[in-house]
Write a protein that holds these residues in place. Structure first.
Motif, short mmCIF file in Angstrom:
data_model
loop_
_atom_site.label_atom_id
_atom_site.label_comp_id
_atom_site.label_asym_id
_atom_site.label_seq_id
_atom_site.Cartn_x
_atom_site.Cartn_y
_atom_site.Cartn_z
N SER A 158 2.04 39.98 19.77
CA SER A 158 3.34 39.96 20.42
C SER A 158 3.94 38.56 20.39
O SER A 158 3.25 37.57 20.12
CB SER A 158 3.22 40.43 21.87
OG SER A 158 2.44 39.53 22.63
N THR A 159 5.22 38.47 20.66
CA THR A 159 5.90 37.19 20.78
C THR A 159 6.17 36.94 22.25
O THR A 159 6.82 37.74 22.92
CB THR A 159 7.23 37.19 20.00
OG1 THR A 159 6.96 37.36 18.61
CG2 THR A 159 7.97 35.88 20.21
N LEU A 161 7.74 34.43 25.03
CA LEU A 161 8.70 33.36 25.27
C LEU A 161 8.43 32.81 26.67
O LEU A 161 8.56 33.51 27.67
CB LEU A 161 10.13 33.90 25.19
CG LEU A 161 11.27 32.90 25.31
CD1 LEU A 161 11.25 31.91 24.14
CD2 LEU A 161 12.61 33.64 25.36
N LYS A 182 2.09 35.08 19.46
CA LYS A 182 2.95 33.99 19.00
C LYS A 182 3.65 33.45 20.24
O LYS A 182 4.31 34.20 20.96
CB LYS A 182 3.97 34.49 17.99
CG LYS A 182 4.97 33.43 17.53
CD LYS A 182 6.00 34.02 16.58
CE LYS A 182 7.04 32.98 16.17
NZ LYS A 182 8.07 33.56 15.26
N GLN A 208 19.58 32.97 21.61
CA GLN A 208 19.06 33.35 20.30
C GLN A 208 17.59 33.76 20.36
O GLN A 208 17.11 34.52 19.51
CB GLN A 208 19.21 32.19 19.31
CG GLN A 208 20.66 31.88 18.89
CD GLN A 208 21.48 31.25 20.00
OE1 GLN A 208 21.02 30.31 20.64
NE2 GLN A 208 22.67 31.77 20.23
N LEU A 209 16.87 33.29 21.37
CA LEU A 209 15.44 33.55 21.47
C LEU A 209 15.12 34.86 22.20
O LEU A 209 14.12 35.52 21.88
CB LEU A 209 14.76 32.40 22.21
CG LEU A 209 14.83 31.03 21.52
CD1 LEU A 209 14.32 29.95 22.46
CD2 LEU A 209 14.03 31.04 20.23
N PRO A 211 16.27 37.95 22.11
CA PRO A 211 16.09 39.18 21.33
C PRO A 211 14.79 39.23 20.53
O PRO A 211 14.40 40.31 20.06
CB PRO A 211 17.30 39.19 20.39
CG PRO A 211 18.31 38.30 21.04
CD PRO A 211 17.50 37.23 21.71
N GLU A 212 14.10 38.08 20.37
CA GLU A 212 12.86 38.03 19.60
C GLU A 212 11.62 38.32 20.43
O GLU A 212 10.56 38.64 19.88
CB GLU A 212 12.69 36.65 18.97
CG GLU A 212 13.81 36.20 18.05
CD GLU A 212 13.56 34.79 17.52
OE1 GLU A 212 12.40 34.33 17.59
OE2 GLU A 212 14.53 34.16 17.06
N ALA A 213 11.72 38.20 21.73
CA ALA A 213 10.52 38.14 22.58
C ALA A 213 10.10 39.51 23.10
O ALA A 213 10.91 40.27 23.63
CB ALA A 213 10.77 37.19 23.74
N ASP A 214 8.80 39.79 22.97
CA ASP A 214 8.23 40.99 23.59
C ASP A 214 7.92 40.75 25.06
O ASP A 214 7.94 41.68 25.86
CB ASP A 214 6.92 41.36 22.86
CG ASP A 214 7.14 41.64 21.40
OD1 ASP A 214 7.80 42.65 21.09
OD2 ASP A 214 6.69 40.84 20.56
N LYS A 239 14.97 41.96 24.10
CA LYS A 239 14.51 42.96 23.15
C LYS A 239 14.25 44.29 23.86
O LYS A 239 13.64 44.31 24.93
CB LYS A 239 13.22 42.45 22.50
CG LYS A 239 12.67 43.31 21.38
CD LYS A 239 11.45 42.60 20.80
CE LYS A 239 10.87 43.35 19.62
NZ LYS A 239 9.71 42.63 19.03
#
Length: 343
Positions: A158-159, A161, A182, A208-209, A211-214, A239
């Motif tokens: 997973s990502t 943040l 990550k 910007q960050l 939408p990337e994070a689980d 996300k």
């Protein structure tokens, strides 16, 4: 080394703590008072602390002190010029930054470094509870049902943040990295990338960050700059199916927007040790959202003995430094609202 100073300790202490403090400040005068109410708890309520019984904190105690360790309500302080230094037993210091609470020139240090184990492990437990649906299984357990609730997810791959890369955020980031995530860190100011982070950004990059994070984990301090940071718009940028954690301050997140996102399934769950409002009213809808794991701001405090040990240790070291005329650790920047870079 300075001697003859009056030192008020207003947190629960054990006999060993009293000895450590007196050894760090020979020739100084100590008062041990209860500013938290913890020393009055029974052993069955707080079994890890073998605290010494202390008298309740009074205004006279505060007026007597040149230095204070602990929890003191701001009404006791009233800008007294005699007080030279306040060492809090918390990481957050918002109450002491208000005009008139501390006199100009009074040093303020916090307990950064004491809570990383307790709070990061609490955050990790809440994360796994949501990802593995443990809070939902607890609900069906209470109904006496034996049933599968379907697919679960993992921290691995997973990502994550992490908003706030201080002591607590750093500890949580390391734990997630060790489990195969990550890790992307978000800082208020530019600094070198720590080993556990795959990338580091400034808060200006947050849109910007998200939408990337689980998993989005908040460990930021409570300041006017962080108030409402995760508002309805930014929660909408997260996300689909992400998990939100908050161990910073409740007012960093728009509670009603978060409830809406959880109820409609836009977010998979939330782990919250802090909320807004706090305490959360009994009738608030957040209590009834199945995918919300809510604890009453207890991740820190004195619930873990290691935290208690570290708080005393920070004060012992800073007391030695103060009396020797050396720079203090965890000194707070009044303008920024959080600690300066540690010495």
């Amino acid at each position: 080394m300075e001697t003859g100073k009056n030192i008020l300790v207003s947190i629960p202490v054990e006999e060993t703590h009293m000895r450590q403090l007196r050894e760090a400040a020979p020739g100084c005068h100590f008062r041990f008072r209860d500013g938290t109410g913890l020393s009055s708890l029974g052993s069955d309520e707080l079994p890890l602390l073998n605290v010494v019984g202390m008298e309740p904190l009074t205004q006279e105690d505060v007026d007597w002190a040149d230095m204070i360790l602990g929890h003191v309500k701001e009404r006791f302080l009233h800008g007294a010029e005699k007080l030279q230094w306040l060492q809090t037993d918390s990481a957050g210091v918002e109450a002491y930054l208000k005009p008139g609470v501390l006199a100009p020139g009074t040093l303020l240090t916090n307990a950064t470094g004491a809570y990383s184990v307790a709070i990061s492990e609490h955050m990790l437990a809440m994360t796994l509870s949501v990802l593995k649906k443990l809070e939902l299984y607890r609900d069906v357990q209470r109904q006496g049902h034996w049933e599968s609730l379907g697919a679960v997810r993992s921290i691995y791959g997973s990502t994550v943040l992490v908003l706030g890369m201080g002591d607590i955020g750093g500890a949580f980031g390391k734990q997630c990295k060790a489990l195969g995530a990550k890790v992307i860190g978000v800082r208020r100011t530019d600094a070198a990338k720590p080993d556990y982070a795959d990338a580091v950004h400034l808060i200006s990059d947050l849109d910007q960050l998200l939408p990337e994070a689980d998993i989005v984990a908040i460990t930021l301090p409570g300041t006017e700059a962080t108030r409402g940071l995760l508002d309805r718009r930014r929660i909408g940028l997260m996300k689909p199916g992400a998990v939100l954690l908050n161990a910073g301050r409740g007012y960093i997140v728009d509670t009603e927007a978060l409830c809406d996102a959880l109820e409609c399934g836009a977010l998979a769950g939330a782990g919250l040790d802090v909320v807004d409002p706090e305490p959360l009213p009994a009738g608030h809808r957040l209590w009834q959202i199945p995918t919300a794991v809510v604890t009453p701001h207890i991740a820190g405090g004195y619930h873990l003995k290691e935290t208690h040990t570290r708080i005393v240790g920070i004060f012992v070291e800073n007391l030695r430094r103060f009396l020797a005329g050396e720079p203090l650790k965890n000194q707070v920047d009044f303008a920024a609202g959080y600690r300066c870079k540690s010495v």
